[in-house]
Design an enzyme around this catalytic site. Structure first.
Site, PDB file in Angstrom:
ATOM      1  N   ASP A  19       0.840  -1.200   0.000  1.00 34.72           N
ATOM      2  CA  ASP A  19       0.000   0.000   0.000  1.00 34.72           C
ATOM      3  C   ASP A  19       0.878   1.255   0.000  1.00 34.72           C
ATOM      4  OD1 ASP A  19       0.716  -0.638   2.705  1.00 34.72           O
ATOM      5  OD2 ASP A  19      -0.791   0.783   3.435  1.00 34.72           O
ATOM      6  N   GLU A  57       0.228  -1.141   5.717  1.00 34.95           N
ATOM      7  CA  GLU A  57       1.327  -0.607   6.538  1.00 34.95           C
ATOM      8  C   GLU A  57       1.140   0.874   6.810  1.00 34.95           C
ATOM      9  OE1 GLU A  57       5.272   1.251   7.481  1.00 34.95           O
ATOM     10  OE2 GLU A  57       3.850   1.715   5.895  1.00 34.95           O
TER      11      GLU A  57
HETATM   12  C1  LIG Z   1      22.328   9.447  10.589  1.00 33.29           C
HETATM   13  C2  LIG Z   1      21.166   9.798  10.228  1.00 33.29           C
HETATM   14  C3  LIG Z   1      20.247  10.578   9.504  1.00 33.29           C
HETATM   15  C4  LIG Z   1      18.870  10.119   9.597  1.00 33.29           C
HETATM   16  C5  LIG Z   1      18.201  10.313   8.329  1.00 33.29           C
HETATM   17  C6  LIG Z   1      17.116   9.382   8.142  1.00 33.29           C
HETATM   18  C7  LIG Z   1      17.146   8.817   6.782  1.00 33.29           C
HETATM   19  C8  LIG Z   1      16.307   7.599   6.715  1.00 33.29           C
HETATM   20  C9  LIG Z   1      16.210   7.014   5.382  1.00 33.29           C
HETATM   21  C10 LIG Z   1      15.170   6.384   4.957  1.00 33.29           C
HETATM   22  C11 LIG Z   1      13.985   6.278   5.829  1.00 33.29           C
HETATM   23  C12 LIG Z   1      12.842   5.765   5.153  1.00 33.29           C
HETATM   24  C13 LIG Z   1      11.758   5.552   6.153  1.00 33.29           C
HETATM   25  C14 LIG Z   1      10.748   4.689   5.561  1.00 33.29           C
HETATM   26  C15 LIG Z   1       9.867   4.073   6.576  1.00 33.29           C
HETATM   27  C16 LIG Z   1       8.599   4.811   6.650  1.00 33.29           C
HETATM   28  C17 LIG Z   1       7.478   3.956   7.104  1.00 33.29           C
HETATM   29  C18 LIG Z   1       6.277   4.825   7.317  1.00 33.29           C
HETATM   30  O1  LIG Z   1       6.093   5.801   6.637  1.00 33.29           O
HETATM   31  N1  LIG Z   1       5.440   4.491   8.271  1.00 33.29           N
HETATM   32  C19 LIG Z   1       4.357   5.333   8.653  1.00 33.29           C
HETATM   33  C20 LIG Z   1       3.076   4.626   8.995  1.00 33.29           C
HETATM   34  C21 LIG Z   1       3.096   3.686  10.116  1.00 33.29           C
HETATM   35  C22 LIG Z   1       3.379   2.363   9.842  1.00 33.29           C
HETATM   36  C23 LIG Z   1       3.339   1.412  10.849  1.00 33.29           C
HETATM   37  C24 LIG Z   1       3.046   1.817  12.139  1.00 33.29           C
HETATM   38  O2  LIG Z   1       3.002   0.890  13.100  1.00 33.29           O
HETATM   39  C25 LIG Z   1       2.776   3.147  12.430  1.00 33.29           C
HETATM   40  C26 LIG Z   1       2.802   4.091  11.395  1.00 33.29           C
HETATM   41  C27 LIG Z   1       4.760   6.245   9.775  1.00 33.29           C
HETATM   42  O3  LIG Z   1       4.042   7.244   9.929  1.00 33.29           O
HETATM   43  O4  LIG Z   1       5.743   6.019  10.457  1.00 33.29           O
HETATM   44 ZN    ZN Z   2       6.761   2.132   4.007  1.00 37.77          ZN
HETATM   45 ZN    ZN Z   3       5.305   5.145   4.071  1.00 36.33          ZN
END
Ligand SMILES: CCCCCCCC/C=C\CCCCCCCC(=O)N[C@@H](Cc1ccc(O)cc1)C(=O)O
Ligand code: ZN
Ligand code: ZN
Length: 515
Positions: free
Chosen positions: A137, A201
C-alpha cells in the site's frame, strides 16, 4: 669546539627524542583516540550464483516494478483503502512471477483478504528461518507538483517516477523478483524463509502484518532475523562524511498520537469572551512546540551510530566522534539543528491536524487538534504523556490518547548476530563503494514491530543509496527510483538469499576484510 660539539650532540639528541615522542604520539593517537569502531568481521565465501542480467532480464525487472506502481493501492485512512487495487495487486504478482507461484516448495497464503505470506521451504529443516517484509500500500499523492503523474510509472532520465517506488513496492516486487530469478536458475534453497507483503502498513498494519505475525506465532515459528524497510545507504546526510554509509535500523521509535480539544460556549462574535476555544488550544499547541521533549543523546543507539562511523568523518570530526565521552554535549547540540538528525536524539512533536470554526461571526463551540509524537528509544509513551500534561498545564484542554506504542527493543549488533553478518557480507558483494555499516534508529514506524514475539533480531534497511533530497520524496512529491538503483536492490536481495543459506557463521579471523 668541545662546547659546539656538545651543543650539536644535544640538538641531535633532542631531535631524535622529539621524533620518538612524535612517533609515540601518533601511535597513541591511532590506538586510543582514532581507534576504529569495534565491529564483527565478515567471511570470505561468495554466493554460488552471480547476478548477470541479460537485456531481456533487465527489461522484465524494470517492467515488473512499473506495472506494480501503476496499481493505485492507496491507503487513505484506517477505514478507507482502495480494495479493488489491493486485489488487483494480488493477481498482478501471480502473473509476473510464475516461477514463485508454481514452485512446489513455496506455499502462498492470502492473509487479511489482501496481504501475502510466502513460506519458502529450504532443504535443511535444521536451519532457523528468516523473514523478508515489505508492503504494497502507498500514501495518497496529489496530482499537482509531480514531473510525471504519480501512478504513471513514467521513466525519465534513468528514473521511474511514482508513488511506491521507494516506499515500498520496490521491496515488495524486488523480493519476489530476486526469488523468481534464483528459481529460474534452479537454485535450491537450504534455509527456509518467509516473505510477508502487507496491504495496510501506511495505516498501522493491523489487518495485514499483524495478522501474518499472529498466524506465524500460532504456528510456533521463530525467526533468526527479520528485514524490513526503515533506513538505507545514506549519502550526504551526515556533515563530514563523504562516502555513502549503510545505516541499518536496530530499533524504531515509539509513537503517541493525542487529540486535544477545547469546548466553549458558542456566541455572537460581536461580544467575544476574553479567550475562545481556538485561542486556548493554540496556546497549548504553541507551548508544546516551544518546549521540545528533552534531548536524549547518549541514552539510545544514536551514540553507537556515530561511534561506528567515527573513522568515516574528516579531521577533526573523526577525533570528536571517537571521543564522545568528552564531546557529546557539542555533538548533541549540532544534531538537534537538522530535522532528520534532531529526530534521532529526542521524542519529536508534530502538530498534524487542526480543526475549528464554522462561520466568520460565530464564536466557535470547539477546537480540535492532533499531535503526533515519535518516542525516543530511551523513553516510554507513559513518560511522554506526563510531560505533555505538564507542558500544556491547562485543564480546559482535554487530552485523548489515540494510537500509542513504546519503542521497539534494540536488536543485537555483534559477532554472533547472524542477520548483521549476512547484511555486511551482502553489502560487500553488491555495494563495494559503501565503506561502513552502522547500527541506527528508524525515525518512523514500520510493520516489523508486529513481529517482536517471533524474533529479537529485527533490522530496518532498504538496500538503496539515498540522498537528503530523496528522503523528502518519500510521502512527498516526485517519489522516484533510479533503474540502476532498483537493479542493485534486486541484486542485494538475490545475494542475501544465497548468503543466508550458510549453515553457521564462520569464526572471525584476523585477516578477513572488515567493513
Ligand atoms: C544518521 C542519520 C540521519 C537520519 C536520516 C534518516 C534517513 C532515513 C532514510 C530512509 C527512511 C525511510 C523511512 C521509511 C519508513 C517509513 C514507514 C512509514 O512511513 N510508516 C508510517 C506509517 C506507520 C506504519 C506502521 C506503524 O506501526 C505506524 C505508522 C509512519 O508514519 O511512520
Ligand atoms: Zn513504508
Ligand atoms: Zn510510508
Amino acid at each position: 669546539m668541545a662546547g659546539r660539539l656538545r651543543g650539536a650532540a644535544l640538538a641531535g639528541c633532542l631531535g631524535l627524542c622529539g621524533t620518538a615522542l612524535a612517533l609515540l604520539a601518533v601511535v597513541l593517537l591511532r590506538a586510543y583516540v582514532l581507534r576504529p569502531a569495534p565491529g564483527p568481521r565478515v567471511w570470505g565465501r561468495r554466493p554460488e550464483l552471480g547476478f548477470e542480467l541479460s537485456a531481456r532480464d533487465r527489461r522484465e525487472l524494470k517492467e515488473a516494478l512499473r506495472g506494480a506502481i501503476k496499481i493505485q493501492t492507496v491507503s487513505f485512512s484506517p477505514d478507507d483503502q482502495n480494495t479493488t487495487a489491493l486485489a488487483e495487486f494480488g493477481n498482478y504478482i501471480k502473473k509476473v512471477f510464475p516461477a514463485v507461484f508454481s514452485a512446489k516448495f513455496i506455499q502462498h497464503e492470502i492473509i487479511g483478504e489482501y496481504s501475502h505470506l510466502f513460506t519458502v521451504q529450504g532443504s535443511d529443516p535444521q536451519l532457523t528461518p528468516y523473514m523478508l517484509l515489505a508492503h504494497m500500500d502507498v500514501v495518497p499523492a496529489s496530482q499537482e507538483g509531480w514531473v510525471a503523474p504519480p501512478f504513471s510509472a513514467e521513466e525519465r532520465g534513468g528514473f521511474i517516477y511514482g508513488r511506491g517506488t521507494m516506499d515500498n513496492k520496490n521491496s515488495a516486487i524486488g523480493i519476489l523478483q530476486a526469488l523468481e530469478f534464483l528459481l529460474r536458475k534452479d537454485y535450491r534453497l537450504r534455509r527456509s524463509f518467509y516473505i510477508g507483503i502487507g496491504h495496510d502498513e501506511e495505516i498501522y498494519g493491523h489487518k495485514g502484518a499483524r495478522k501474518i505475525a499472529d498466524l506465524l506465532e500460532a504456528r510456533g515459528v521463530k525467526l533468526s532475523f527479520l528485514l524490513d524497510e526503515g533506513s538505507a545507504i545514506l549519502d550526504g546526510f551526515i556533515k563530514g562524511i563523504k562516502a555513502p554509509v549503510a545505516v541499518i535500523g536496530i530499533t524504531e521509535k515509539g509513537a503517541l498520537t493525542v487529540k486535544l480539544s477545547v469546548e466553549k460556549e458558542p456566541g455572537h462574535s460581536s461580544a467575544p469572551p476574553k479567550e475562545t476555544s481556538i485561542g486556548i488550544l493554540a496556546g497549548a499547541l504553541s507551548r508544546l512546540e516551544q518546549n521540545p521533549m528533552p534531548n536524549m543523546f547518549g541514552h539510545g543507539p544514536e551514540i553507537r551510530t556515530l561511534e561506528h562511523l567515527a573513522s568515516e568523518f574528516t579531521f577533526p570530526l573523526n577525533l570528536i566522534m571517537t571521543n564522545l565521552w568528552l564531546f557529546s554535549p557539542i555533538v548533541s547540540r549540532i544534531l538537534q539543528q537538522m530535522p532528520s538528525t534532531n529526530a534521532l536524539i529526542r521524542t519529536t512533536t508534530a502538530i498534524t491536524m487542526f480543526n475549528a470554526g464554522i462561520k466568520t461571526n460565530i464564536i466557535p463551540p470547539s477546537a480540535k487538534a492532533t499531535v503526533n509524537f515519535r518516542i525516543h528509544p530511551s523513553q516510554k509513551a507513559e513518560e511522554v504523556l506526563e510531560i505533555i500534561k505538564t507542558t500544556i498545564a491547562d485543564d480546559r484542554v482535554k487530552i485523548d490518547v489515540q494510537e500509542t506504542f513504546d519503542p521497539n527493543p534494540i536488536s543485537p549488533w555483534d559477532n554472533q548476530a547472524f542477520g548483521v553478518q549476512i547484511f555486511r557480507r551482502t553489502l560487500l558483494d553488491v555495494f563495494p563503494e559503501v565503506s561502513s555499516v552502522a547500527p541506527g534508529i528508524c525515525i518512523a514506524n514500520t510493520d516489523s514491530r508486529h513481529f517482536a514475539k517471533l524474533t529479537d533480531a529485527i533490522y530496518l534497511f532498504n538496500p538503496l543509496i539515498i540522498k537528503p533530497d530523496d528522503f523528502l520524496r518519500i510521502h512527498g512529491l516526485n517519489e522516484r527510483i533510479s533503474v540502476e538503483g532498483y537493479e542493485k536492490q534486486v541484486e542485494f536481495l538475490y545475494q542475501l538469499i544465497q548468503n543466508s543459506d550458510i549453515k553457521k557463521l564462520p569464526e572471525p579471523h584476523a585477516n578477513s576484510h572488515e567493513l
